[in-house]
Design an enzyme around this catalytic site. Structure first.
Site, PDB file in Angstrom:
ATOM      1  N   HIS A  28     144.275 -41.768  39.539  1.00 10.80           N
ATOM      2  CA  HIS A  28     143.268 -42.134  40.554  1.00 10.80           C
ATOM      3  C   HIS A  28     143.485 -41.380  41.871  1.00 10.80           C
ATOM      4  CE1 HIS A  28     142.541 -45.572  37.844  1.00 10.80           C
ATOM      5  NE2 HIS A  28     143.850 -45.648  37.809  1.00 10.80           N
ATOM      6  N   SER A  68     137.180 -17.517  57.889  1.00  7.03           N
ATOM      7  CA  SER A  68     135.887 -18.075  58.279  1.00  7.03           C
ATOM      8  C   SER A  68     135.259 -17.141  59.303  1.00  7.03           C
ATOM      9  CB  SER A  68     136.098 -19.464  58.885  1.00  7.03           C
ATOM     10  OG  SER A  68     135.019 -19.783  59.728  1.00  7.03           O
ATOM     11  N   GLU A 116     137.282 -22.117  44.394  1.00  9.26           N
ATOM     12  CA  GLU A 116     135.967 -22.756  44.547  1.00  9.26           C
ATOM     13  C   GLU A 116     134.913 -22.059  43.692  1.00  9.26           C
ATOM     14  OE1 GLU A 116     136.481 -24.480  49.103  1.00  9.26           O
ATOM     15  OE2 GLU A 116     135.401 -22.616  48.785  1.00  9.26           O
ATOM     16  N   LYS A 156     140.970 -20.765  59.986  1.00 11.35           N
ATOM     17  CA  LYS A 156     140.769 -21.119  58.576  1.00 11.35           C
ATOM     18  C   LYS A 156     141.277 -20.071  57.595  1.00 11.35           C
ATOM     19  CE  LYS A 156     138.329 -24.015  57.070  1.00 11.35           C
ATOM     20  NZ  LYS A 156     136.914 -24.332  56.973  1.00 11.35           N
TER      21      LYS A 156
END
Ligand code: ARG
Length: 466
Positions: free
Chosen positions: A159, A280, A293, A286
């Protein structure tokens, strides 16, 4: 690509409507079958010649012509024409230009229906073999990470909550097991891909004295598709390929999701090498995990190919229907996507740097040895449900002060369980919990070493038999 108007045959009194010609044509994508088309035509021509169905001089002229065409295609000199509809007609047109009447004899005893089914099987077979190599690289990379982290402890999650201590190696091996099954699925799929449809003709076979086995042997097929109707219309092999690919992509997406989570500042327990991150355009601080992804995103695309093929085949009456021209793009896109993702995945796995201390901090924050304590109390005679409850109460108390289980004193423990002895404290370390799981499938270092060794052996056997 040119598009000149011409009549289909003597039966027709008008050329195709220009819109229909464009709509009907597939050469803009099925040109990718060209090499397989030529190889299968070479085998077909040789068989026709050996069987005396065409003369030796025609056979030789066809083979010379096909080899010339292959060179033209490889050198990007081939004149692909939309008006010639597809890869098969384009090559045949050029063959007739090069060899005259001999070229017109190549299509004896075959149809584009058994021809395209053969070409697509050759394509899928080649892509399975290519993919298997990348899959073993990916599995190898996972095993190498595992080898380096047999003793790196981390929180095993259920979980997405800290559950029990495991080693990072154990986590890597879980993914190796998934990819191992993927390799097996592709190998199994290959057995059903690798049978020859050629000889089925349009749907009912041919009256010419062909020798199908000769063609199968020349093209390294393991057998013949027997029922000629099924041979020309079956696309199960493509569906199985995309299905195995979709399952593989689902596995890659799971790993990628973990990489994304782990490399986020909130977890911060791995870094991905800079070569695998992007910046970024606005936020200078970043480092984004674009690679995992994208793999995660492309999973949907491959499942889309599988769905497209299933829907393509749904309710199709026997035998060949033009619907089947729509099988190419999903198969090509699936093969390209899964190949690229697997290659980059293998490299990305090697680019993971584990922050061992941070892993440990995340582990310790979650009372990961609570089950050990409950088990210990059970060994001292407490019923498990009662032990479970006692440990829950202890954790509730400790969590108010942010104290870890290992920091608890015997006195504190005895406030909850008067009969508890000092042995109870020994089971509270993560190392103890991991060592204790020294059975087949457990996370103990010795067992993990055994699993790694066995998986290395399996990989070696697989790569030598490929
Ligand atoms: N381009 C066609 C395909 O991809 C080749 C087979 C055409 N057969 C036919 N009977 N029209 O399926």
């Amino acid at each position: 690509m040119t598009n000149k108007k011409k009549k289909w045959s003597a039966l027709f009194s008008a050329p195709l409507d220009a819109r229909v010609a464009k709509f009907n044509a597939s050469v803009r994508f099925d040109y990718r079958l060209a090499e397989h088309d030529i190889v299968s035509s070479l085998a077909h021509a040789t068989m026709l010649q050996n069987q005396g169905i065409i003369s030796d001089s025609d056979g030789d002229a066809i083979k010379t012509g096909l080899n010339t065409i292959l060179e033209e295609i490889k050198d990007n000199r081939f004149d692909w024409r939309e008006e010639d509809e597809d890869v098969h007609f384009n090559i045949e047109r050029r063959l007739v230009e090069l060899s005259g009447d001999a070229g017109k004899r190549l299509h004896t005893a075959r149809s584009r229906n058994d021809q395209v089914a053969t070409d697509l099987r050759l394509f899928v077979r080649a892509r399975i073999d290519m993919l298997q190599k990348s899959l073993s690289d990916a599995r190898c990379a996972l095993l190498t990470q595992a080898e380096q982290h047999v003793n790196t402890l981390m929180p095993g999650m259920t979980h997405l909550q800290v559950a029990q201590p495991i080693s990072f190696a154990h986590h890597m091996l879980a993914y190796e097991d998934m990819l191992n099954r993927d390799s097996a699925r592709f190998a199994d799929c290959r057995r059903r891909v690798n049978i020859l449809p050629l000889g089925a003709g349009a749907l009912a076979g041919t009256g010419h004295p062909i020798d199908r086995q000769q063609v199968a042997t020349a093209l390294a097929f393991d057998g013949l598709c027997e029922n000629s109707m099924d041979a020309v219309s079956d696309r199960d092999f493509a569906i199985e390929f995309t299905s195995a690919a979709a399952i593989l992509m689902m596995h890659l997406s799971r790993f990628c999701e973990e990489v994304i989570l782990w490399s986020s500042p909130a977890f911060g327990c791995i870094t991905l090498a800079d070569a695998f991150c992007t910046g970024s355009s606005i936020m200078p601080q970043k480092k984004n995990p674009d690679v995992p992804e994208l793999i995660r995103g492309k999973c949907g695309r491959v499942t889309g190919s599988l769905t497209a093929l299933l829907m393509l085949m749904k309710s199709q009456p026997l035998a060949y229907n033009k619907d089947n021209q729509e099988d190419k793009e999903p198969v090509f896109d699936c093969a390209d996507t899964v190949q690229e993702c697997t290659d980059i995945f293998a490299a990305m796995v090697s680019a993971i740097n584990v922050k061992v201390a941070r892993m440990r901090t995340l582990l310790e924050a979650g009372y990961p040895t609570a089950t050990e304590l409950a088990d210990y109390l059970v060994k001292q005679g407490l019923p498990f449900r009662q032990a479970h409850d006692v440990v829950a109460t202890i954790i509730k108390t400790l969590s108010t002060t942010g104290t870890r289980l290992e920091e608890m004193t015997l006195k504190e423990l005895q406030q909850h369980v008067p009969q508890a002895d000092a042995g109870a404290l020994e089971v509270l370390s993560a190392e103890y919990a991991v060592q204790a799981r020294n059975h087949v499938g457990g996370t103990a270092p010795e067992e993990i070493e055994r699993q790694i060794k066995r998986r290395r052996e399996i990989l070696t056997v697989e790569s030598t038999s490929n």
